[in-house]
Motif scaffolding. Sequence first.
Motif, PDB file in Angstrom:
ATOM      1  N   LEU A   8       0.878  -1.312  -0.127  1.00 51.68           N
ATOM      2  CA  LEU A   8      -0.189   0.056  -0.166  1.00 51.68           C
ATOM      3  C   LEU A   8       0.942   1.224  -0.036  1.00 51.68           C
ATOM      4  N   VAL A   9       1.899   1.205   0.933  1.00 48.63           N
ATOM      5  CA  VAL A   9       2.812   2.402   0.928  1.00 48.63           C
ATOM      6  C   VAL A   9       3.656   2.590  -0.532  1.00 48.63           C
ATOM      7  N   ARG A  28      -3.566  -5.106  -4.569  1.00 54.21           N
ATOM      8  CA  ARG A  28      -2.915  -6.345  -3.906  1.00 54.21           C
ATOM      9  C   ARG A  28      -2.944  -6.336  -2.538  1.00 54.21           C
ATOM     10  N   SER A  29      -2.422  -4.968  -2.063  1.00 58.66           N
ATOM     11  CA  SER A  29      -2.809  -4.891  -0.382  1.00 58.66           C
ATOM     12  C   SER A  29      -4.224  -4.990  -0.084  1.00 58.66           C
ATOM     13  N   CYS A  30      -4.878  -4.413  -0.741  1.00 53.30           N
ATOM     14  CA  CYS A  30      -6.359  -4.395  -0.303  1.00 53.30           C
ATOM     15  C   CYS A  30      -6.984  -5.775  -0.271  1.00 53.30           C
ATOM     16  N   ALA A  31      -6.661  -6.517  -1.427  1.00 56.83           N
ATOM     17  CA  ALA A  31      -7.277  -8.018  -1.413  1.00 56.83           C
ATOM     18  C   ALA A  31      -6.676  -8.839  -0.137  1.00 56.83           C
ATOM     19  N   ILE A  32      -5.254  -8.652   0.050  1.00 53.18           N
ATOM     20  CA  ILE A  32      -4.576  -9.238   1.317  1.00 53.18           C
ATOM     21  C   ILE A  32      -5.473  -9.031   2.699  1.00 53.18           C
ATOM     22  N   ALA A  40      -8.075  -2.277   4.768  1.00 52.62           N
ATOM     23  CA  ALA A  40      -8.575  -2.606   3.424  1.00 52.62           C
ATOM     24  C   ALA A  40      -9.332  -1.207   3.139  1.00 52.62           C
ATOM     25  N   ALA A  41      -9.937  -0.513   4.144  1.00 45.75           N
ATOM     26  CA  ALA A  41     -10.801   0.697   3.818  1.00 45.75           C
ATOM     27  C   ALA A  41      -9.725   1.834   3.243  1.00 45.75           C
ATOM     28  N   ALA A  42      -8.578   1.728   4.069  1.00 49.80           N
ATOM     29  CA  ALA A  42      -7.475   2.691   3.597  1.00 49.80           C
ATOM     30  C   ALA A  42      -7.002   2.694   2.239  1.00 49.80           C
ATOM     31  N   ALA A  43      -6.867   1.259   1.946  1.00 43.92           N
ATOM     32  CA  ALA A  43      -6.527   1.049   0.724  1.00 43.92           C
ATOM     33  C   ALA A  43      -7.726   1.523  -0.401  1.00 43.92           C
ATOM     34  N   GLY A  65     -16.934   4.589  -2.362  1.00 45.83           N
ATOM     35  CA  GLY A  65     -18.148   3.786  -1.723  1.00 45.83           C
ATOM     36  C   GLY A  65     -17.739   2.794  -0.613  1.00 45.83           C
ATOM     37  N   ALA A  66     -16.741   2.127  -0.829  1.00 49.34           N
ATOM     38  CA  ALA A  66     -16.354   0.854  -0.085  1.00 49.34           C
ATOM     39  C   ALA A  66     -15.550   1.602   1.338  1.00 49.34           C
ATOM     40  N   ALA A  67     -14.770   2.526   0.894  1.00 45.80           N
ATOM     41  CA  ALA A  67     -14.140   3.454   2.011  1.00 45.80           C
ATOM     42  C   ALA A  67     -14.902   3.950   2.863  1.00 45.80           C
ATOM     43  N   HIS A  68     -16.067   4.588   2.396  1.00 45.65           N
ATOM     44  CA  HIS A  68     -16.982   5.530   2.962  1.00 45.65           C
ATOM     45  C   HIS A  68     -17.947   4.502   3.846  1.00 45.65           C
ATOM     46  N   ARG A  69     -18.341   3.455   3.278  1.00 43.23           N
ATOM     47  CA  ARG A  69     -19.184   2.607   4.145  1.00 43.23           C
ATOM     48  C   ARG A  69     -18.529   1.936   5.331  1.00 43.23           C
ATOM     49  N   TYR A  70     -17.042   1.893   5.325  1.00 41.15           N
ATOM     50  CA  TYR A  70     -16.451   1.283   6.485  1.00 41.15           C
ATOM     51  C   TYR A  70     -16.531   2.490   7.502  1.00 41.15           C
ATOM     52  N   PHE A  71     -15.619   3.620   7.090  1.00 42.31           N
ATOM     53  CA  PHE A  71     -15.672   4.630   8.044  1.00 42.31           C
ATOM     54  C   PHE A  71     -16.885   5.351   8.393  1.00 42.31           C
ATOM     55  N   PHE A  72     -17.926   5.116   7.920  1.00 42.90           N
ATOM     56  CA  PHE A  72     -19.313   5.443   8.335  1.00 42.90           C
ATOM     57  C   PHE A  72     -19.779   4.802   9.588  1.00 42.90           C
ATOM     58  N   ARG A  73     -19.524   3.527   9.483  1.00 38.18           N
ATOM     59  CA  ARG A  73     -19.718   2.506  10.509  1.00 38.18           C
ATOM     60  C   ARG A  73     -18.872   2.668  11.572  1.00 38.18           C
TER      61      ARG A  73
END
Length: 263
Positions: free
Chosen positions: A2-3, A42-46, A59-62, A95-103
Amino acid sequence: LLVLGVRRRQSTLSSSSPEPLILQAMRLTPGAEKAIVEPMERSCAIYESLGTPKANHQAAAAHYQLALYFSKVWTCQRDEARTREKLAAAFEHYGAAHRYFFRHVRGNEATFVVLSLDFSNLYSAVSGEEECLSKALRCCLDTRAAFSFPALPHKAMTPALSSTMEQIATLSESIEARVSKLLLSLVKIEKGKKSNLKAAATGPQLWLPSDKYTNMYRKVLGFKMMSGNKQSNEQDEGNGWEDPSSPTFPIFELLETLSEGLS
């Protein structure tokens, strides 16, 4: 991974602005894009395969970092199909990142607010029509939970938490400005619709759309006036968050009220 992907994105797309690239000359080669996107994907999938709370956060950060990339490059593709592909990817990852951080707002308040502002900017960059602007507005209104904290004992107000509160106070100004700008644009659209309906009317009865956005914008103006009147007191008493027994920012109530109006 990711970095690595983030560093390559930052070095290739040197501008720190979240605004998309416009010039066709800035379009990346497939190889350059793959070098940026592949490590982050790849980092997101891992992280997603691990399924632990910490991995889900990463994963949300990715997803967020991928969204930042695609939201920068969708405007400089060689054809419409590629443009739609990159834009769809930007929305998917935001959308994926928003859903995580919203929760999981608590502890991630600043990240969620900045993410929501970026997501809002993407919607308004796509179109100045009512549908996109209303979705951009909703992104901002969704941040209201980030401006209300549970009551804390005085000893719990650590320097780190105090610094977070100061950062949130600054972000509350950005949210207020963004909401005000979006509502002003929506008010103009609302008034334009009414004018067109009146001009086209032929019968005695005329149906007109509600003044939803106008009423919401009035609430924002009222909030600005109240904030101005209290400015001298706030310099002495703080913005509310300095008292751990009442750590709620003034903008929380505004966003709550506007959310009800939008519904």
